[in-house]
Design a protein around this motif. Structure first.
Motif, mmCIF file in Angstrom:
data_model
loop_
_atom_site.group_PDB
_atom_site.id
_atom_site.type_symbol
_atom_site.label_atom_id
_atom_site.label_comp_id
_atom_site.label_asym_id
_atom_site.label_seq_id
_atom_site.Cartn_x
_atom_site.Cartn_y
_atom_site.Cartn_z
ATOM 1 N N ALA A 55 4.634 -0.901 3.054
ATOM 2 C CA ALA A 55 4.336 0.461 2.613
ATOM 3 C C ALA A 55 5.357 0.885 1.558
ATOM 4 C CB ALA A 55 4.380 1.425 3.796
ATOM 5 N N VAL A 56 4.878 1.496 0.481
ATOM 6 C CA VAL A 56 5.748 1.922 -0.612
ATOM 7 C C VAL A 56 5.556 3.421 -0.835
ATOM 8 C CG1 VAL A 56 6.344 1.637 -3.044
ATOM 9 C CG2 VAL A 56 5.586 -0.336 -1.705
ATOM 10 N N GLN A 57 6.665 4.159 -0.886
ATOM 11 C CA GLN A 57 6.577 5.586 -1.177
ATOM 12 C C GLN A 57 6.115 5.791 -2.615
ATOM 13 O OE1 GLN A 57 8.419 8.091 -3.101
ATOM 14 N NE2 GLN A 57 6.952 9.530 -2.198
ATOM 15 N N HIS A 58 5.249 6.743 -2.809
ATOM 16 C CA HIS A 58 4.537 6.950 -4.067
ATOM 17 C C HIS A 58 5.477 7.054 -5.274
ATOM 18 C CE1 HIS A 58 0.813 8.448 -6.075
ATOM 19 N NE2 HIS A 58 1.672 9.085 -6.858
ATOM 20 N N HIS A 59 6.548 7.820 -5.146
ATOM 21 C CA HIS A 59 7.413 8.068 -6.299
ATOM 22 C C HIS A 59 8.446 6.975 -6.504
ATOM 23 C CE1 HIS A 59 5.485 11.863 -5.234
ATOM 24 N NE2 HIS A 59 5.354 11.944 -6.541
ATOM 25 N N HIS A 60 8.781 6.268 -5.446
ATOM 26 C CA HIS A 60 9.558 5.046 -5.637
ATOM 27 C C HIS A 60 8.744 4.042 -6.447
ATOM 28 C CE1 HIS A 60 11.422 1.149 -3.821
ATOM 29 N NE2 HIS A 60 11.940 1.421 -5.003
ATOM 30 N N ALA A 61 7.436 4.014 -6.197
ATOM 31 C CA ALA A 61 6.572 3.105 -6.956
ATOM 32 C C ALA A 61 6.576 3.458 -8.440
ATOM 33 C CB ALA A 61 5.145 3.164 -6.409
ATOM 34 N N HIS B 290 0.835 -1.203 0.000
ATOM 35 C CA HIS B 290 0.000 0.000 0.000
ATOM 36 C C HIS B 290 0.866 1.248 0.000
ATOM 37 C CE1 HIS B 290 0.939 0.659 4.284
ATOM 38 N NE2 HIS B 290 0.829 -0.653 4.406
ATOM 39 N N ASP B 291 0.235 2.387 -0.266
ATOM 40 C CA ASP B 291 0.898 3.680 -0.253
ATOM 41 C C ASP B 291 1.227 4.094 1.181
ATOM 42 O OD1 ASP B 291 1.292 6.114 -2.295
ATOM 43 O OD2 ASP B 291 0.631 6.937 -0.366
ATOM 44 N N LEU B 292 2.225 4.997 1.324
ATOM 45 C CA LEU B 292 2.590 5.510 2.644
ATOM 46 C C LEU B 292 1.485 6.337 3.291
ATOM 47 C CD1 LEU B 292 6.273 6.860 2.336
ATOM 48 C CD2 LEU B 292 5.489 4.912 3.690
ATOM 49 N N ARG C 173 3.005 21.615 2.354
ATOM 50 C CA ARG C 173 4.083 21.941 1.436
ATOM 51 C C ARG C 173 4.150 20.860 0.365
ATOM 52 N NH1 ARG C 173 7.550 25.760 3.181
ATOM 53 N NH2 ARG C 173 9.376 24.888 2.146
ATOM 54 N N SER C 174 4.145 21.288 -0.890
ATOM 55 C CA SER C 174 4.104 20.341 -1.998
ATOM 56 C C SER C 174 5.184 20.659 -3.028
ATOM 57 C CB SER C 174 2.732 20.372 -2.676
ATOM 58 O OG SER C 174 2.733 19.558 -3.833
ATOM 59 N N HIS C 175 5.887 19.616 -3.461
ATOM 60 C CA HIS C 175 6.901 19.718 -4.504
ATOM 61 C C HIS C 175 6.342 19.332 -5.876
ATOM 62 C CE1 HIS C 175 10.219 19.910 -1.460
ATOM 63 N NE2 HIS C 175 9.350 19.214 -0.752
ATOM 64 N N ALA C 176 5.054 19.107 -5.953
ATOM 65 C CA ALA C 176 4.455 18.541 -7.158
ATOM 66 C C ALA C 176 4.537 19.495 -8.347
ATOM 67 C CB ALA C 176 3.002 18.163 -6.899
ATOM 68 N N ILE C 177 5.219 19.061 -9.389
ATOM 69 C CA ILE C 177 5.367 19.880 -10.584
ATOM 70 C C ILE C 177 4.024 20.090 -11.280
ATOM 71 C CG2 ILE C 177 6.342 19.918 -12.915
ATOM 72 C CD1 ILE C 177 8.242 20.699 -10.683
ATOM 73 N N GLY C 178 3.157 19.095 -11.253
ATOM 74 C CA GLY C 178 1.854 19.239 -11.888
ATOM 75 C C GLY C 178 1.084 20.417 -11.330
ATOM 76 N N LEU C 179 1.096 20.596 -10.005
ATOM 77 C CA LEU C 179 0.393 21.715 -9.386
ATOM 78 C C LEU C 179 1.061 23.039 -9.724
ATOM 79 C CD1 LEU C 179 -0.395 20.269 -5.835
ATOM 80 C CD2 LEU C 179 -1.864 20.337 -7.851
ATOM 81 N N GLN C 180 2.387 23.069 -9.756
ATOM 82 C CA GLN C 180 3.094 24.311 -10.064
ATOM 83 C C GLN C 180 2.817 24.762 -11.499
ATOM 84 O OE1 GLN C 180 7.095 24.734 -8.655
ATOM 85 N NE2 GLN C 180 6.820 23.267 -7.004
ATOM 86 N N LEU C 181 2.762 23.805 -12.416
ATOM 87 C CA LEU C 181 2.460 24.153 -13.806
ATOM 88 C C LEU C 181 1.036 24.671 -13.947
ATOM 89 C CD1 LEU C 181 4.224 21.238 -15.737
ATOM 90 C CD2 LEU C 181 4.979 23.613 -15.518
ATOM 91 N N GLU D 114 7.146 13.649 5.128
ATOM 92 C CA GLU D 114 5.804 14.117 5.452
ATOM 93 C C GLU D 114 5.420 15.403 4.713
ATOM 94 O OE1 GLU D 114 5.160 14.185 9.666
ATOM 95 O OE2 GLU D 114 5.337 12.013 9.851
ATOM 96 N N THR D 115 6.112 15.707 3.621
ATOM 97 C CA THR D 115 5.627 16.705 2.682
ATOM 98 C C THR D 115 5.143 15.950 1.451
ATOM 99 O OG1 THR D 115 7.750 17.005 1.541
ATOM 100 C CG2 THR D 115 7.330 18.378 3.484
ATOM 101 N N PHE D 116 4.544 16.694 0.495
ATOM 102 C CA PHE D 116 4.083 16.041 -0.719
ATOM 103 C C PHE D 116 5.132 16.222 -1.809
ATOM 104 C CE2 PHE D 116 0.270 15.793 1.608
ATOM 105 C CZ PHE D 116 -0.397 14.699 1.069
ATOM 106 N N TRP D 117 5.569 15.098 -2.350
ATOM 107 C CA TRP D 117 6.571 15.092 -3.405
ATOM 108 C C TRP D 117 5.884 15.170 -4.768
ATOM 109 C CZ3 TRP D 117 10.785 10.903 -1.958
ATOM 110 C CH2 TRP D 117 11.308 11.220 -0.696
ATOM 111 N N GLY D 118 6.681 15.274 -5.799
ATOM 112 C CA GLY D 118 6.108 15.309 -7.138
ATOM 113 C C GLY D 118 7.013 15.972 -8.154
ATOM 114 N N GLY D 119 8.226 16.346 -7.715
ATOM 115 C CA GLY D 119 9.222 16.897 -8.625
ATOM 116 C C GLY D 119 10.577 16.360 -8.229
#
Length: 260
Positions: free
Chosen positions: A119-125, A97-99, A236-244, A154-159
């Motif tokens: 538990a698997v981290q989303h971006h490692h998956a 499952h996801d973290l 706090r989010s690092h997600a590139i999709g949201l920034q774009l 415990e922040t949101f990744w994505g970039g």
């Protein structure tokens, strides 16, 4: 064995064939290049998403939902789990499952007793999916951009720039995070993302009158969101999709076209 709907090939799958079912959930059957020794249920990363059950050389995949953790999506997720288990006639020994424990799929997995949990981290998956799909078992660099997933800090990744393998990854670099004035509402009201970004650049005094997105917005609405940005709740989010999305809103959109 976890991922988004567009990343269901998280196993060494070859020659997929669509299996026609009388079940309310349609499944896809894949053949594993390397058989697994345990019966593994992958609960997916959320909705929309996919679940799968791996046993021996066979994997059954089923789409588990098409909206974010709503009632209908929860029911579809549970039907998808029941379908892959009944079709394979195997009882899971391990649940992956996801973290993020706020996701229904993760809570469902953790509620199951008498099984192992991984538990698997989303971006490692995401990175592991690419490695598995290309039959790569060694070390690699991964560039993983998306709309966000819970990270180990415990922040949101994505970039992310990751280095690792199927067994694990380390995070080499990422983009500077943006602050979300309320996680869920920010992702549906893109102007909140845009406001946070331009306030940071202009130290809280951006020329809002020069930006079409904010010309017709009442000042009091802007100030309410600014108070949230200053005192919370924020994420706090690092997600590139949201920034774009936020950048697109700043340079190209009017408020009426994006406020829901």
């Amino acid at each position: 064995i976890i991922g988004d709907r567009s990343n269901v090939s998280l196993v060494h799958g070859i020659a997929p064939r669509l299996r026609e079912l009388h079940s309310p959930v349609e499944t896809t059957c894949l053949t594993l290049a390397s058989p697994v020794s345990r019966v593994i249920l992958g609960c997916g990363a959320g909705s929309p998403g996919a679940v799968c059950l791996a046993s021996g050389s066979e994997v059954l995949l089923a789409q588990s939902g098409d909206s974010a953790d709503g009632f209908e999506s929860v029911l579809r997720f549970e039907r998808a789990v029941s379908t892959v288990i009944s079709e394979s006639a195997r009882i899971p020994e391990i649940i992956v499952h996801d973290l993020d424990e706020r996701r229904y799929s993760t809570r469902f997995a953790l509620d199951q007793i008498g099984v192992g949990h991984v538990a698997v981290q989303h971006h490692h998956a995401h990175m592991a999916a690419c490695l598995a799909e290309n039959h790569e078992n060694g070390m690699a660099l991964g560039v993983v951009f998306d709309f966000g997933g819970f990270g180990s800090d415990e922040t949101f990744w994505g970039g992310e720039i990751l280095r690792g393998s199927l067994d694990g990854v380390e995070r080499l670099a990422t983009f500077r995070p943006i602050v979300l004035a309320g996680e869920h509402v920010s992702t549906s009201q893109v102007w909140r993302l845009a406001l946070g970004m331009i306030d940071e650049v202009w130290s809280g005094e951006p020329p809002l009158h020069a930006i079409p997105l904010f010309r017709s917005m009442p000042r009091r609405v802007v100030e309410v969101v600014r108070r949230v940005l200053d005192s919370g709740p924020t994420v706090r989010s690092h997600a590139i999709g949201l920034q774009l999305e936020a950048i697109a809103a700043i340079v190209a959109l009017k408020l009426s076209s994006i406020v829901k």
